[in-house]
Design an enzyme around this catalytic site. Sequence first.
Site, PDB file in Angstrom:
ATOM      1  N   ASP A 174       0.822  -1.210   0.000  1.00  0.00           N
ATOM      2  CA  ASP A 174       0.000   0.000   0.000  1.00  0.00           C
ATOM      3  C   ASP A 174       0.854   1.256   0.000  1.00  0.00           C
ATOM      4  O   ASP A 174       0.603   2.206  -0.754  1.00  0.00           O
ATOM      5  CB  ASP A 174      -0.931   0.007   1.213  1.00  0.00           C
ATOM      6  N   TYR A 226      -6.539  -9.739  10.345  1.00  0.00           N
ATOM      7  CA  TYR A 226      -5.415  -9.620   9.415  1.00  0.00           C
ATOM      8  C   TYR A 226      -4.148 -10.187  10.044  1.00  0.00           C
ATOM      9  O   TYR A 226      -3.398 -10.937   9.415  1.00  0.00           O
ATOM     10  CB  TYR A 226      -5.248  -8.144   9.048  1.00  0.00           C
TER      11      TYR A 226
END
Length: 384
Positions: A174, A226
């Site tokens: 990201d 996650y």
Amino acid sequence: MTTTSTAPGSTFEELYGHAPEGVWAAPGRVNLIGEHTDYNDGFVLPIAIPQAVRAYARRRSDGVLRLVSTRVPGETVELDVAALTPGGVAGWAAYPAAVVWTLRKAGHEVGGADVLLDSDVPGGAGLSSSAALECAVAAAYNDLYELGLDAVESALLAQRAENEFVGVPCGIMDQMASMVCRAGAALHLDARDLSARHVPLDLAGAGLTLLVLDTRVQHDLADGAYAALRAGCERAAALLGLPALRDLAAADLPAASTRLPAELVPLVRHVVTENERVERAVEELERHGPAALGPILTAGHASLRDDYRTSCPETDLAADTAVAAGALGARMTGGGFGGSVIALVSTEKAQAVAAAVVEAFAAAGYAEPHVYRAVPSEGARREA
């Protein structure tokens, strides 16, 4: 930390009594293929999108970091940069504070700033709004304090900020996408050595549109799901005696699966096959153009749904409906547990595909999805 009220919609000068020294923008991203591979030292293929976080900023000499977000009108967060500590800042302000803390921990003598943050990256939609926020602040501090960091160094610092201060063990994709991407191209990134190349992606020239279907199912990657996935992958790699799952060849997957607990086999299968999909996507792009990506996207969604289990009923419905309505391919993008689906469609069918998904959501009793068109865009930059 202190929080005070401010008038919503106030400008930087109205808030702080002086003009900003500059404006820095960092975009969100859409990942075409390569999900949950970056923290396994694998390959990814993201693009930056037009939506971005903008940081209007000015240095302060008193060690105070003042933060305002247009998304949280009526609030100013005031922090002592010397007292920043992981876990000590809550909510949205943790992300910009994390960047300042990380810069200081890395040995950069940075102080305070007045910062106004404005964003049109949808939050919780799997479009990397948190990384865009981190990268915008990193870019601002890099210039304000003349740090001389390059884009890769800034991305690594932003990742460290999210890992160590915010507490999300994200990979590097990201932040690299937000800092490094170029307009008109996808970023083929090796997450192990950070080697990258820009692969031309002319969607308009091919008569194609990349739709982003935001299901409006909010995800929070700090909630532990996650982290549990990453821990499972790391455990599998350790059991196989590998540095990371990236080092497991597809041909060796059947034999490796017999050496793993049953619950880890699907995770490993997804990572290995997803790395293959990234490499195949790049090859297809270069040989045949973007239309060839369609089946790869759909296969990626099936893997996320069935093996990695990060999809949800809304993302499954969006992907399945888009393909049934004529999309060349569709898949969930981002960390999962909600967020957005991307659909590759011929431009002439884009409106019909979007309408079909909206209608399917209404029939299922879901909130109406938000629909965007993703255009490969420029990474972080100073705008003023």
